[in-house]
Design an enzyme around this catalytic site. Structure first.
Site, PDB file in Angstrom:
ATOM      1  N   TYR A 117     -32.272  34.738   8.779  1.00  0.00           N
ATOM      2  CA  TYR A 117     -33.048  35.374   9.783  1.00  0.00           C
ATOM      3  C   TYR A 117     -32.087  36.832  10.092  1.00  0.00           C
ATOM      4  CZ  TYR A 117     -33.395  30.188  10.814  1.00  0.00           C
ATOM      5  OH  TYR A 117     -33.683  29.007  10.860  1.00  0.00           O
ATOM      6  N   ILE A 145     -33.761  28.217  18.364  1.00  0.00           N
ATOM      7  CA  ILE A 145     -34.748  28.692  17.321  1.00  0.00           C
ATOM      8  C   ILE A 145     -35.474  27.186  17.003  1.00  0.00           C
ATOM      9  CG2 ILE A 145     -34.952  29.374  14.748  1.00  0.00           C
ATOM     10  CD1 ILE A 145     -32.595  30.899  14.922  1.00  0.00           C
ATOM     11  N   TYR A 192     -18.065  32.935  10.311  1.00  0.00           N
ATOM     12  CA  TYR A 192     -19.430  32.205  10.422  1.00  0.00           C
ATOM     13  C   TYR A 192     -20.395  32.744   9.123  1.00  0.00           C
ATOM     14  CZ  TYR A 192     -24.284  32.172  12.071  1.00  0.00           C
ATOM     15  OH  TYR A 192     -25.542  32.181  12.223  1.00  0.00           O
ATOM     16  N   SER A 241     -28.398  33.436   7.342  1.00  0.00           N
ATOM     17  CA  SER A 241     -28.242  34.567   8.231  1.00  0.00           C
ATOM     18  C   SER A 241     -28.166  35.925   7.522  1.00  0.00           C
ATOM     19  CB  SER A 241     -27.304  34.489   9.210  1.00  0.00           C
ATOM     20  OG  SER A 241     -26.710  35.513   9.866  1.00  0.00           O
ATOM     21  N   LYS A 281     -21.999  30.296   6.138  1.00  0.00           N
ATOM     22  CA  LYS A 281     -23.338  30.213   5.758  1.00  0.00           C
ATOM     23  C   LYS A 281     -23.549  30.486   4.320  1.00  0.00           C
ATOM     24  CE  LYS A 281     -25.520  29.518   9.575  1.00  0.00           C
ATOM     25  NZ  LYS A 281     -26.242  28.393   9.940  1.00  0.00           N
ATOM     26  N   ASP A 317     -29.430  16.333  17.796  1.00  0.00           N
ATOM     27  CA  ASP A 317     -28.854  17.484  18.406  1.00  0.00           C
ATOM     28  C   ASP A 317     -27.652  16.668  19.240  1.00  0.00           C
ATOM     29  OD1 ASP A 317     -28.031  19.735  20.183  1.00  0.00           O
ATOM     30  OD2 ASP A 317     -29.956  20.462  19.029  1.00  0.00           O
TER      31      ASP A 317
HETATM   32  P1  NAD Z   1     -28.466  27.129  19.014  1.00  0.00           P
HETATM   33  O1  NAD Z   1     -26.949  27.044  19.269  1.00  0.00           O
HETATM   34  O2  NAD Z   1     -29.165  27.376  20.135  1.00  0.00           O
HETATM   35  O3  NAD Z   1     -28.986  25.848  18.109  1.00  0.00           O
HETATM   36  C1  NAD Z   1     -28.123  25.199  17.349  1.00  0.00           C
HETATM   37  C2  NAD Z   1     -28.237  23.600  17.889  1.00  0.00           C
HETATM   38  O4  NAD Z   1     -27.296  22.735  16.981  1.00  0.00           O
HETATM   39  C3  NAD Z   1     -27.740  23.583  19.350  1.00  0.00           C
HETATM   40  O5  NAD Z   1     -28.642  22.837  20.074  1.00  0.00           O
HETATM   41  C4  NAD Z   1     -26.510  22.642  19.026  1.00  0.00           C
HETATM   42  O6  NAD Z   1     -26.330  21.866  20.205  1.00  0.00           O
HETATM   43  C5  NAD Z   1     -26.813  22.010  17.976  1.00  0.00           C
HETATM   44  N1  NAD Z   1     -25.412  21.630  17.262  1.00  0.00           N
HETATM   45  C6  NAD Z   1     -24.350  22.279  16.868  1.00  0.00           C
HETATM   46  N2  NAD Z   1     -23.633  21.722  16.178  1.00  0.00           N
HETATM   47  C7  NAD Z   1     -23.883  20.389  16.124  1.00  0.00           C
HETATM   48  C8  NAD Z   1     -23.580  19.450  15.374  1.00  0.00           C
HETATM   49  N3  NAD Z   1     -22.406  19.156  14.809  1.00  0.00           N
HETATM   50  N4  NAD Z   1     -24.474  18.034  15.407  1.00  0.00           N
HETATM   51  C9  NAD Z   1     -25.459  18.171  15.951  1.00  0.00           C
HETATM   52  N5  NAD Z   1     -26.071  19.062  16.775  1.00  0.00           N
HETATM   53  C10 NAD Z   1     -25.289  20.331  16.665  1.00  0.00           C
HETATM   54  O7  NAD Z   1     -28.583  28.290  17.942  1.00  0.00           O
HETATM   55  P2  NAD Z   1     -29.867  28.946  17.307  1.00  0.00           P
HETATM   56  O8  NAD Z   1     -29.836  30.287  17.722  1.00  0.00           O
HETATM   57  O9  NAD Z   1     -31.088  28.238  17.677  1.00  0.00           O
HETATM   58  O10 NAD Z   1     -29.489  28.778  15.821  1.00  0.00           O
HETATM   59  C11 NAD Z   1     -29.848  27.721  14.874  1.00  0.00           C
HETATM   60  C12 NAD Z   1     -29.394  28.133  13.659  1.00  0.00           C
HETATM   61  O11 NAD Z   1     -29.853  29.554  13.197  1.00  0.00           O
HETATM   62  C13 NAD Z   1     -27.934  28.146  13.615  1.00  0.00           C
HETATM   63  O12 NAD Z   1     -27.338  27.451  12.408  1.00  0.00           O
HETATM   64  C14 NAD Z   1     -27.355  29.441  13.465  1.00  0.00           C
HETATM   65  O13 NAD Z   1     -26.233  29.791  12.968  1.00  0.00           O
HETATM   66  C15 NAD Z   1     -28.581  30.178  12.670  1.00  0.00           C
HETATM   67  N6  NAD Z   1     -28.877  31.480  12.966  1.00  0.00           N
HETATM   68  C16 NAD Z   1     -29.067  31.960  14.378  1.00  0.00           C
HETATM   69  C17 NAD Z   1     -29.216  33.219  14.499  1.00  0.00           C
HETATM   70  C18 NAD Z   1     -29.611  33.856  15.756  1.00  0.00           C
HETATM   71  O14 NAD Z   1     -29.284  35.053  16.076  1.00  0.00           O
HETATM   72  N7  NAD Z   1     -29.948  33.034  16.717  1.00  0.00           N
HETATM   73  C19 NAD Z   1     -29.134  34.202  13.493  1.00  0.00           C
HETATM   74  C20 NAD Z   1     -29.056  33.636  11.930  1.00  0.00           C
HETATM   75  C21 NAD Z   1     -28.890  32.296  11.921  1.00  0.00           C
END
Ligand code: NAD
Ligand code: UDP
Length: 352
Positions: free
Chosen positions: A190, A13, A161, A137, A165, A32
């Site tokens: 989301y 995202i 999880y 979420s 959140k 990241d």
């Molecule tokens: P993703 O894993 O692709 O992106 C998360 C990013 O954070 C990754 O690039 C990861 O390397 C980085 N990361 C993780 N821990 C870290 C840390 N301690 N320090 C620095 N970087 C760190 O996930 P996404 O799907 O892009 O989700 C982004 C956010 O949205 C997350 O917080 C997730 O919980 C939330 N979310 C996602 C969804 C979904 O379905 N994809 C739904 C609801 C909420």
């Protein structure tokens, strides 16, 4: 140019949102750890950047690091001030997102998702940056609530999880309540973000085992996985399969841009939680049918038992987001299937 810190901006995202923000002229500092992403995203974003008057390098900086690293975060905020580009707002994506893993390793999820957020928020306070868009979420809602789910539904997550959140949302609310601090906060809740940028240059690149439907569908279409296992055909839905609210990743990215604009314009403190979904439910079988039609392919599937913890139906009531932000999802299920498959075809091994 306005300077924004994007945590987790190399992820699924985050990377699509970065593209949307670059296009709209923001200066982005991304942090990241690459625990679930790749630094190769920089070249991809660079090649898609057909931006404003600035060069990509003048608008985008990616730093490898962990949000739990207080010293690193401090240096990022300090450097930004020294460069006369103080960070005005944070979009906070960084975190771990596997429901299953969170149940097996709860302390890790609390440490990263909650501990990491606390570290970030403390540094933001210290550097007078009090504007934040947080990735929340729909999993935080009580799973017995009936869809469409409004922001008023009871918050009652059933897995670690979701609990992390909800905990961060609670913490943000406490910050907002302290009026002396003047926080402006938006939680974006989301629903099911899927698809990819229409170029097929950036998309979802899951590491390890795939749990979510859409990336699984892509792998079956490519032949990397033999068949899709559909979790249950006896749900109380029109065709017996689970119903979700699939939202195109670029519509979600656009919601972040509008949320940020809203926050930065706001004079007073504020706390808002907004559902980001299309407001429309789609069953697993409906999604497969559209995917097959749009991409002229066949998705073999079998029915297996229900997955523990699943709900029958989840889709959003999204009026609050549309009326507050002037946001509207522009892409439909066909766009999702076409763009998602294009990404898979062009990048069968993700960013590697
Ligand atoms: P993703 O894993 O692709 O992106 C998360 C990013 O954070 C990754 O690039 C990861 O390397 C980085 N990361 C993780 N821990 C870290 C840390 N301690 N320090 C620095 N970087 C760190 O996930 P996404 O799907 O892009 O989700 C982004 C956010 O949205 C997350 O917080 C997730 O919980 C939330 N979310 C996602 C969804 C979904 O379905 N994809 C739904 C609801 C909420
Ligand atoms: N699903 C499925 N097979 C899979 C993955 C998911 O049948 O391999 C179903 C799941 O039961 C749900 C829908 O697809 O009804 C969306 O699941 P996903 O994990 O993508 O999203 P979530 O359930 O977290 O909203």
């Amino acid at each position: 140019m306005r300077s924004i810190l994007v945590t987790g901006g190399a992820g699924f995202i985050g990377s699509h949102t970065c593209l949307e923000l670059l296009k709209n002229g923001y200066y982005l500092i991304v942090i990241d750890s690459y625990i679930n992403s790749s630094p190769k995203i920089v070249q991809r974003l660079n090649s898609l950047f057909s931006g404003s008057r600035q060069s990509f390098k003048e608008q985008f900086k990616l730093i490898k690091g962990d949000i739990r690293d207080k010293i690193l975060l401090e240096s990022i905020f300090k450097d930004a001030i020294n460069n006369k580009m103080p960070i005005e707002a944070v979009i906070h994506f960084a975190g771990l997102k596997s429901v299953e893993e969170s149940v097996f390793n709860p302390s890790l999820y609390w440490e990263v998702n909650v501990g990491g957020s606390i570290t970030l928020l403390r540094i933001m306070e210290q550097y007078n940056c009090r504007n934040i868009v947080f990735s929340s979420s729909a999993t935080i809602y009580n799973c017995n609530c009936k869809s469409p789910l409004s922001e008023e539904c009871e918050i009652k997550p059933i897995n670690t999880y979701g609990q992390t959140k909800a905990a961060v949302e609670n913490l943000l609310f406490s910050l907002y309540k302290n009026k002396r601090m003047d926080w402006r906060i938006i939680n974006l809740r989301y629903f099911n973000p899927v698809g990819a940028h229409s170029s097929g240059m950036i998309g979802e690149d899951p590491r390890g085992e795939i749990n979510n439907l859409f990336p699984y569908l892509n792998r079956v279409a490519s032949g990397a996985i033999k068949e899709l296992r559909i979790f249950g055909n006896n749900w109380p839905t029109l065709d017996g399969t689970g119903v979700r609210d699939y939202i195109h990743i670029m519509d979600l990215a656009n919601a972040h841009y509008l949320a940020l604009k809203y926050l930065l314009k706001k004079k007073n403190s504020g706390f808002l939680s907004l559902n980001i979904g299309t407001g429309k439910g789609t069953s697993v079988l409906e999604l497969i049918k559209t995917y097959e039609e749009v991409n002229s392919c066949k998705i073999p599937f079998i029915f297996v038992d229900r997955r523990p913890g699943d709900v029958a139906i989840s889709f959003a009531k999204n009026n609050l987001a549309t009326s507050t932000l002037g946001w509207k999802p522009k892409r439909d299920l066909s766009d999702i299937c076409r763009d998602g498959w294009k990404w898979e075809k062009l990048n069968p091994n993700g960013y590697t």
